[in-house]
Design a protein around this motif. Structure first.
Motif, PDB file in Angstrom:
ATOM      1  N   VAL A 144       0.939  -1.146   0.036  1.00  0.00           N
ATOM      2  CA  VAL A 144      -0.117  -0.018  -0.059  1.00  0.00           C
ATOM      3  C   VAL A 144       0.960   1.126   0.084  1.00  0.00           C
ATOM      4  N   VAL A 145       0.818   2.032  -1.038  1.00  0.00           N
ATOM      5  CA  VAL A 145       1.626   3.391  -1.030  1.00  0.00           C
ATOM      6  C   VAL A 145       0.565   4.631  -0.703  1.00  0.00           C
ATOM      7  N   ASN A 146       1.261   5.213   0.153  1.00  0.00           N
ATOM      8  CA  ASN A 146       0.617   6.399   0.524  1.00  0.00           C
ATOM      9  C   ASN A 146       1.417   7.499   0.109  1.00  0.00           C
ATOM     10  N   PHE A 147       0.840   8.484  -0.783  1.00  0.00           N
ATOM     11  CA  PHE A 147       1.795   9.647  -1.275  1.00  0.00           C
ATOM     12  C   PHE A 147       1.634  10.814  -0.384  1.00  0.00           C
ATOM     13  N   LYS A 148       0.607  10.696   0.656  1.00  0.00           N
ATOM     14  CA  LYS A 148       0.422  11.951   1.567  1.00  0.00           C
ATOM     15  C   LYS A 148       1.352  12.093   2.760  1.00  0.00           C
TER      16      LYS A 148
ATOM     17  N   ARG B 199       3.776  10.087   6.024  1.00  0.00           N
ATOM     18  CA  ARG B 199       3.594   9.057   7.120  1.00  0.00           C
ATOM     19  C   ARG B 199       2.429   9.359   8.160  1.00  0.00           C
TER      20      ARG B 199
ATOM     21  N   GLY C 271      -0.726  10.160   7.324  1.00  0.00           N
ATOM     22  CA  GLY C 271      -1.639   9.732   6.834  1.00  0.00           C
ATOM     23  C   GLY C 271      -2.669  10.711   6.272  1.00  0.00           C
TER      24      GLY C 271
ATOM     25  N   ALA D 112      -3.895  14.370   4.661  1.00  0.00           N
ATOM     26  CA  ALA D 112      -3.333  15.204   3.428  1.00  0.00           C
ATOM     27  C   ALA D 112      -2.934  16.342   3.869  1.00  0.00           C
TER      28      ALA D 112
END
Length: 194
Positions: A181-185, A187, A189, A191
């Motif tokens: 799971v890649v979260n570009f926002k 660490r 979580g 925005a």
């Protein structure tokens, strides 16, 4: 000394945990390491960690006369394999991908295709039903909703999908990995707001 024993002893002696040893065609020897698990502490493998283990392993492999052409030491990555009971305990509550050795067959009661072996869901530990009994595990998962037609917004009255439960023991698994799971926002979580 066997390769597994040599690598495990070297990696543990340097304060790391051996995740996996892989030998492939062309003489590649791939070693995957991680930091030992401590509840509430999340540490990541760095390039310096890999370099330290590589130097020590090169020496040990040469002394033992192990044949290889290229040695690669790396971190487990975002799709870390789960092999030991301690891995499952460490990642309880995480999103995982499981592949069973045998399909479910008719045990699913018609809710799941009888030949299905792969599942993605949240890993949970189940307390043994009797004192001293084996620890059981379960996966909570839902089926993907049917794809909406292009340009059509999902309805506001969409029903939540039912949660399915798949109980299993570790000896029933062919493979288990963290779901990538890649979260570009970042660490945190949440925005970033500007």
């Amino acid at each position: 000394m066997a390769l597994q024993e040599l690598v495990d002893k070297t990696v543990q002696g340097l304060g790391y945990e051996l995740v996996e040893i892989e030998r492939s065609a062309g003489g590649l020897l791939r070693i995957t390491i991680d930091h030992p698990w401590a509840p509430g502490v999340e540490r990541f493998i760095t390039v310096e960690d890999c370099e330290k283990v590589t130097r020590q392993l090169q020496f040990g492999l040469e002394v033992e006369g192990v044949e290889y052409r290229r040695l690669e030491v790396s971190s487990p990555g975002i799709d870390r394999p789960l092999r030991r009971v301690s891995d499952f305990e460490r990642f309880a509550g995480a999103l995982v991908d499981l592949t069973l050795k045998a399909p479910l067959g008719s045990a699913a009661g018609g809710q799941v295709h009888a030949s299905r072996k792969k599942f993605r869901g949240t890993l949970e530990r189940v307390a043994p039903s009797e004192p001293g009994g084996a620890v059981q595990w379960q996966l909570l998962w839902t089926e993907e909703p049917p794809a909406a037609k292009p340009g059509k917004k999902p309805g506001k009255k969409a029903q939540p999908l039912p949660v399915n439960v798949l109980g299993f023991t570790l000896d029933e698994l062919r493979d288990a990995r963290l779901a990538p799971v890649v979260n570009f926002k970042g660490r945190g979580g949440a925005a970033d707001t500007d």
